[in-house]
Design a protein around this motif. Structure first.
Motif, PDB file in Angstrom:
ATOM      1  N   GLN A 431       0.801  -1.277   0.058  1.00 12.79           N
ATOM      2  CA  GLN A 431       0.127   0.072  -0.052  1.00 12.79           C
ATOM      3  C   GLN A 431       0.881   0.955  -0.072  1.00 12.79           C
ATOM      4  O   GLN A 431       0.597   2.157  -0.588  1.00 12.79           O
ATOM      5  CB  GLN A 431      -0.932  -0.135   1.372  1.00 12.79           C
ATOM      6  N   LEU A 435       1.201   4.241  -2.664  1.00 11.01           N
ATOM      7  CA  LEU A 435       0.863   5.598  -2.390  1.00 11.01           C
ATOM      8  C   LEU A 435       2.092   6.376  -3.175  1.00 11.01           C
ATOM      9  O   LEU A 435       1.866   7.613  -3.537  1.00 11.01           O
ATOM     10  CB  LEU A 435       0.712   5.604  -0.942  1.00 11.01           C
ATOM     11  N   LEU A 452      -7.189   6.700   1.296  1.00  8.75           N
ATOM     12  CA  LEU A 452      -7.329   5.253   0.654  1.00  8.75           C
ATOM     13  C   LEU A 452      -8.979   5.259  -0.098  1.00  8.75           C
ATOM     14  O   LEU A 452      -9.835   5.454   1.003  1.00  8.75           O
ATOM     15  CB  LEU A 452      -7.223   4.321   1.525  1.00  8.75           C
ATOM     16  N   THR A 456      -9.668   0.088  -3.234  1.00  5.06           N
ATOM     17  CA  THR A 456      -8.207  -0.196  -2.954  1.00  5.06           C
ATOM     18  C   THR A 456      -8.053  -1.625  -2.516  1.00  5.06           C
ATOM     19  O   THR A 456      -8.866  -1.916  -1.801  1.00  5.06           O
ATOM     20  CB  THR A 456      -7.742   0.944  -2.117  1.00  5.06           C
ATOM     21  N   VAL A 459      -8.569  -2.671   1.212  1.00  6.82           N
ATOM     22  CA  VAL A 459      -8.834  -1.483   2.092  1.00  6.82           C
ATOM     23  C   VAL A 459      -9.498  -1.734   3.223  1.00  6.82           C
ATOM     24  O   VAL A 459      -9.615  -0.868   4.241  1.00  6.82           O
ATOM     25  CB  VAL A 459      -9.697  -0.532   1.156  1.00  6.82           C
ATOM     26  N   ALA A 497      -9.332   6.247   5.549  1.00  4.44           N
ATOM     27  CA  ALA A 497      -9.925   4.996   4.773  1.00  4.44           C
ATOM     28  C   ALA A 497     -11.360   4.883   5.150  1.00  4.44           C
ATOM     29  O   ALA A 497     -11.895   5.354   5.763  1.00  4.44           O
ATOM     30  CB  ALA A 497      -9.045   3.874   5.253  1.00  4.44           C
TER      31      ALA A 497
END
Length: 567
Positions: A431, A435, A452, A456, A459, A497
């Protein structure tokens, strides 16, 4: 009210009574709960255990069981909220609060009888004096008007009363302004105090009920605070000094003796040792190459999300003299000589590869011939069990599995947690790599942020504050390590998130800058003020105020408000 004598003022009143035990979802709280279970079992104290994640769950649990108990014990929860105002208990109920979250609510501090804090008062907390935050409103203006005397006298008395009332209103307004300033200064930063597991171990020691098993639980609780950056490294070093003295004391009693675990099974002797170990996650239970790649420290120092970082790993392994075949098989299956030399070789080459702090102080647990664990391994394993969510598994089941993993007779449960943690660490690395490659760690001026999006990969893993916090720490260190900006190290990070797509909510948390030696976090108060500015639909349900729930559609406006607030 703070109490200093835990044995007489806390533990003795519990004997013969039923206890409601409310425990937060974190590793330190689980360890403290395990110590309490041992003590309660030794004195035949009955209790009801309920794990809680936030204020609403705490209120529900209390309302469900308050009629059955006289004493309620909070472990890593309850200290930061006004318990009397929130729960509205009967006068006969007494709250014992063992909470590492700071700052402690001033109403709990100055509660005379019903709220008792199981930690001594510390000067570091800078708790305001009661006269600065509590005011006696009993003295009201006397409205009785004496009508005796002539008209001139009556007018003079009315004028004097009006002047007196104006003076009192002015004094009250000044006092309220000062009170708001004092409370803001006190609550401006959130941080963590001493590990709750260490506090409970100290109680067991003072009651002459301490064992190596309980000491190990205290060690795991203190290690979790350092590993998750809840306390700074200097605080951890001081705590390890205290724990090391108990390791030396108890080692004289455990040599060549068999011990019983906490359920009465006879096991081989337990040995705890203090030493240095590599900051490589789970390398004894993994492969060297995988541990180097997915550990936050080594990955950020070598910048392993780049091609150059990949070549550095190969170069490092070659310089150590570790063949690729050996580095890609489980550590316990490696050549014995290479296995023994690996930590020392890494330490020697640490400075050359920008890993001068690759070694850190920690503790080791040894029982039997093959059961050797580092304290970091335990933290990772228990943390993964707390986060091992599945459709057919409730959060309370995860909590009980994490609690069971701390028993030596359930070593297989801990090992299962360690395997699950590998999956989490791999996901976090991927992740962070994504990013950085997609430039999704964005500077808003006074802070950095990452978001996020729904859809994703993995996620759903980051809908938990624990995993999102680990991701945020990794992403911030990686960004600082790869950024050319000089101010990157002084910028904090906000990570967000999805929480519940059906309700349209997201999770949002903030962490301090890399360059900040203190673990104090100012985001709790900042979030509160930013939310008030835009009337955001947010929920500050967590005991750590730097974590909030927010309506996803309010997030852009919320970040804009936060930017203008912190500029």
């Amino acid at each position: 009210m703070h109490i200093s004598n835990l044995k007489n003022e806390f533990y003795q009143p519990l004997i013969g009574n039923k206890i409601l035990l409310l425990v937060h979802y974190d590793v330190d709280a689980v360890c403290a709960c395990k110590i309490l279970q041992y003590l309660f079992r030794s004195d035949h104290i009955s209790y009801t255990l309920v794990p809680v994640r936030g204020v609403e769950e705490l209120k529900y649990a209390f309302l469900s069981f308050c009629k059955e108990v006289k004493y309620v014990l909070f472990v890593n929860c309850g200290g930061t909220i006004d318990l009397i105002d929130t729960l509205e208990p009967e006068n006969s109920i007494v709250f014992f609060v063992l909470d590492a979250h700071r700052p402690t609510d001033v109403c709990n501090v100055y509660s005379p009888d019903q709220v008792k804090l199981l930690v001594p008062r510390s000067d570091d907390e800078k708790i305001p004096h009661p006269s600065e935050i509590f005011r006696d409103e009993s003295d009201e203006d006397d409205d009785d008007d004496d009508e005796s005397g002539d008209e001139g006298d009556r007018q003079d008395r009315r004028r004097q009363k009006a002047e007196e009332a104006m003076r009192k209103r002015r004094e009250k307004r000044q006092w309220e302004e000062n009170r708001n300033h004092v409370l803001f200064s006190y609550t401006q930063y959130s941080y963590y105090g001493r590990s709750s597991a260490v506090v409970m171990y100290e109680l067991a020691w003072r009651m002459s009920k301490d064992t190596n098993d309980l000491l190990w639980l205290a060690i795991v609780g203190a290690t979790e605070q350092m590993l998750l950056a809840k306390v700074d490294y200097q605080r951890y070093v001081l705590e390890t000094g205290f724990l090391q003295s108990h390791v030396q004391r108890l080692s004289h009693h455990s040599d060549n003796q068999s011990n019983e675990d906490d359920v009465g099974n006879i096991l081989t002797g337990v040995k705890i040792t203090f030493g240095k170990d590599l900051q490589l996650a789970l390398y004894r239970h993994w492969t060297v190459e995988a541990s180097l790649r997915y550990s936050r420290y080594s990955a950020t120092k070598l910048r392993l999300w780049t091609l150059r970082g990949e070549s550095k790993v190969q170069e490092l392994l070659a310089e150590i003299g570790l063949p690729l075949v050996q580095s890609r098989q489980k550590f316990t299956s490696m050549n014995m000589i290479l296995r023994k030399e690996f930590p020392e070789s890494m330490e020697k080459l640490g400075e050359k590869y920008n890993m001068d702090r690759i070694m850190t102080a920690t503790f080791f647990l040894q029982y039997g011939y093959r059961g050797r664990f580092c304290a970091f391994d335990f933290v990772y394993g228990v943390l993964a069990l707390l986060e091992s969510r599945a459709k057919d598994k409730s959060l309370s089941t995860c909590f009980m599995e994490a609690l069971d993993s701390l028993s030596r007779s359930n070593k297989h449960v801990l090992e299962d947690g360690i395997e699950k943690c590998k999956t989490i660490l791999v996901s976090i690395f991927k992740q962070v790599q994504s990013l950085l490659e997609m430039r999704q760690v964005i500077s808003a001026g006074p802070f950095l942020y990452l978001v996020l999006q729904e859809g994703t990969l993995d996620v759903q893993l980051y809908s938990s504050p624990l995993c999102l916090g680990l991701l945020a720490q990794f992403a911030l260190e990686a960004y600082v390590g790869s950024s050319r900006s000089k101010k990157a190290a002084s910028q904090p990070l906000i990570a967000s998130a999805p929480l519940d797509p059906e309700k349209g909510t997201c999770l949002l948390l903030g962490i301090p800058p890399v360059a900040d030696e203190s673990s104090n976090n100012f985001f709790g108060k900042a979030f509160e003020q930013a939310g008030e500015r835009i009337s955001a639909r947010m929920n500050m349900d967590y005991f750590d105020t730097s974590i909030i729930q927010l309506k996803t559609e309010d997030r852009p406006k919320f970040l804009d408000a936060l930017t203008s607030l912190l500029l």
